[in-house]
Motif scaffolding. Sequence first.
Motif, PDB file in Angstrom:
ATOM      1  N   GLY A 134       7.713  -6.908  -3.836  1.00  0.00           N
ATOM      2  CA  GLY A 134       8.816  -6.656  -2.928  1.00  0.00           C
ATOM      3  C   GLY A 134       9.642  -5.436  -3.242  1.00  0.00           C
ATOM      4  O   GLY A 134      10.632  -5.163  -2.559  1.00  0.00           O
ATOM      5  N   HIS A 135       9.250  -4.674  -4.276  1.00  0.00           N
ATOM      6  CA  HIS A 135       9.991  -3.475  -4.659  1.00  0.00           C
ATOM      7  C   HIS A 135       9.167  -2.231  -4.322  1.00  0.00           C
ATOM      8  O   HIS A 135       7.952  -2.192  -4.544  1.00  0.00           O
ATOM      9  N   GLU A 136       9.835  -1.214  -3.805  1.00  0.00           N
ATOM     10  CA  GLU A 136       9.175   0.061  -3.539  1.00  0.00           C
ATOM     11  C   GLU A 136       9.199   0.901  -4.809  1.00  0.00           C
ATOM     12  O   GLU A 136      10.263   1.173  -5.366  1.00  0.00           O
ATOM     13  N   ASN A 142      -0.934   7.952 -10.966  1.00  0.00           N
ATOM     14  CA  ASN A 142      -0.108   7.367 -12.027  1.00  0.00           C
ATOM     15  C   ASN A 142       0.877   6.447 -11.329  1.00  0.00           C
ATOM     16  O   ASN A 142       1.830   6.914 -10.694  1.00  0.00           O
ATOM     17  N   ALA A 143       0.626   5.153 -11.419  1.00  0.00           N
ATOM     18  CA  ALA A 143       1.392   4.167 -10.651  1.00  0.00           C
ATOM     19  C   ALA A 143       2.470   3.520 -11.495  1.00  0.00           C
ATOM     20  O   ALA A 143       2.185   2.994 -12.579  1.00  0.00           O
ATOM     21  N   GLN A 144       3.695   3.535 -11.009  1.00  0.00           N
ATOM     22  CA  GLN A 144       4.751   2.779 -11.672  1.00  0.00           C
ATOM     23  C   GLN A 144       4.662   1.332 -11.228  1.00  0.00           C
ATOM     24  O   GLN A 144       4.522   1.029 -10.040  1.00  0.00           O
ATOM     25  N   VAL A 145       4.708   0.426 -12.206  1.00  0.00           N
ATOM     26  CA  VAL A 145       4.664  -1.005 -11.921  1.00  0.00           C
ATOM     27  C   VAL A 145       5.886  -1.662 -12.551  1.00  0.00           C
ATOM     28  O   VAL A 145       6.536  -1.085 -13.427  1.00  0.00           O
ATOM     29  N   MET A 154       0.841  -1.193   0.000  1.00  0.00           N
ATOM     30  CA  MET A 154       0.000   0.000   0.000  1.00  0.00           C
ATOM     31  C   MET A 154       0.882   1.251   0.000  1.00  0.00           C
ATOM     32  O   MET A 154       2.009   1.231   0.496  1.00  0.00           O
ATOM     33  N   PRO A 155       0.385   2.366  -0.532  1.00  0.00           N
ATOM     34  CA  PRO A 155       1.197   3.588  -0.588  1.00  0.00           C
ATOM     35  C   PRO A 155       1.490   4.140   0.789  1.00  0.00           C
ATOM     36  O   PRO A 155       0.740   3.928   1.739  1.00  0.00           O
ATOM     37  N   THR A 156       2.615   4.840   0.910  1.00  0.00           N
ATOM     38  CA  THR A 156       2.868   5.607   2.111  1.00  0.00           C
ATOM     39  C   THR A 156       1.950   6.820   2.083  1.00  0.00           C
ATOM     40  O   THR A 156       1.801   7.480   1.053  1.00  0.00           O
ATOM     41  N   ARG A 157       1.289   7.138   3.182  1.00  0.00           N
ATOM     42  CA  ARG A 157       0.248   8.151   3.181  1.00  0.00           C
ATOM     43  C   ARG A 157       0.782   9.489   3.659  1.00  0.00           C
ATOM     44  O   ARG A 157       0.756   9.808   4.842  1.00  0.00           O
ATOM     45  N   THR A 158       1.281  10.256   2.711  1.00  0.00           N
ATOM     46  CA  THR A 158       1.757  11.614   2.997  1.00  0.00           C
ATOM     47  C   THR A 158       1.089  12.577   2.020  1.00  0.00           C
ATOM     48  O   THR A 158       1.692  13.529   1.562  1.00  0.00           O
ATOM     49  N   LEU A 159      -0.179  12.285   1.700  1.00  0.00           N
ATOM     50  CA  LEU A 159      -0.881  13.002   0.640  1.00  0.00           C
ATOM     51  C   LEU A 159      -1.192  14.443   1.008  1.00  0.00           C
ATOM     52  O   LEU A 159      -1.655  14.729   2.094  1.00  0.00           O
TER      53      LEU A 159
END
Length: 252
Positions: free
Chosen positions: A24-26, A58-61, A1-6
């Motif tokens: 397993g990758h950030e 926009n999510a990097q995968v 899940m994303p880190t929540r610093t929105l």
Amino acid sequence: MPTRTLLTSTSLADAALLTHTERGHELPLLVWAPGPGHRMVSSAVLGGGIGERAWVVNAQVPPGYDRLDPVAHLRDLAAGAGLTGAGVGLMTAASVADRCHAEDGGVRAVVTAGIGVRGWAAAPGVGGVALPRPGTINIIVSLPVPLTDAALVNAVATATEAKVQALVELGADASGTPTDAVCVAAPTPIGPGTDTGSRAGAGTDPRTDTDTDTDAHTRGEPFAGPRSLWGARLARAVHGATRAACAGLVTP
């Protein structure tokens, strides 16, 4: 899940760069949350079409992304970033951290790009039906003025033309990649007739020039082609951001 610093901001320039974990990758997650009061047109797998949208991700995968549930995946990422309601979700295997911004006359564009697999749209061969794949050139645009439905569609065409212009100028010998995506956002019209369809009837408009000017801001600007006021600004912003994002990716 994303880190929540929105941080919520109406300016695309202030889009937040969060992170999420995949295999397993950030990885980076770009989040723009202008909030209610915006309409967007998009080709994205999540939130595509035209409608009220409050956010864009926009999510990097990872390369070779093969999940069969990209819509659910994007919804989970958005929820993890604290986003609620309707929004737009894009994906890319390109570097989101290396996004490029450009601005022209109040129109802002942000582009993430990878052009390793590129070509011309009208290439020979038979197309097919497949699950949406992560977009490689993702374009997000924000305008400060409302647009009619027709102008929103026109804005997507203008953004695409500007992208192709940038690629050709860089010597990419391509119109794009097979998985490019676009999202254009504009304020929701606030006046009567906010369905933003074409005005019914024909003949002389009995209103004053002032009334007609106000109408463009309440019902929406009717044009977004490259020679219209706002379309020209959009084209220059998208061209600048696309050229900057792709400049180091074109090899002789």
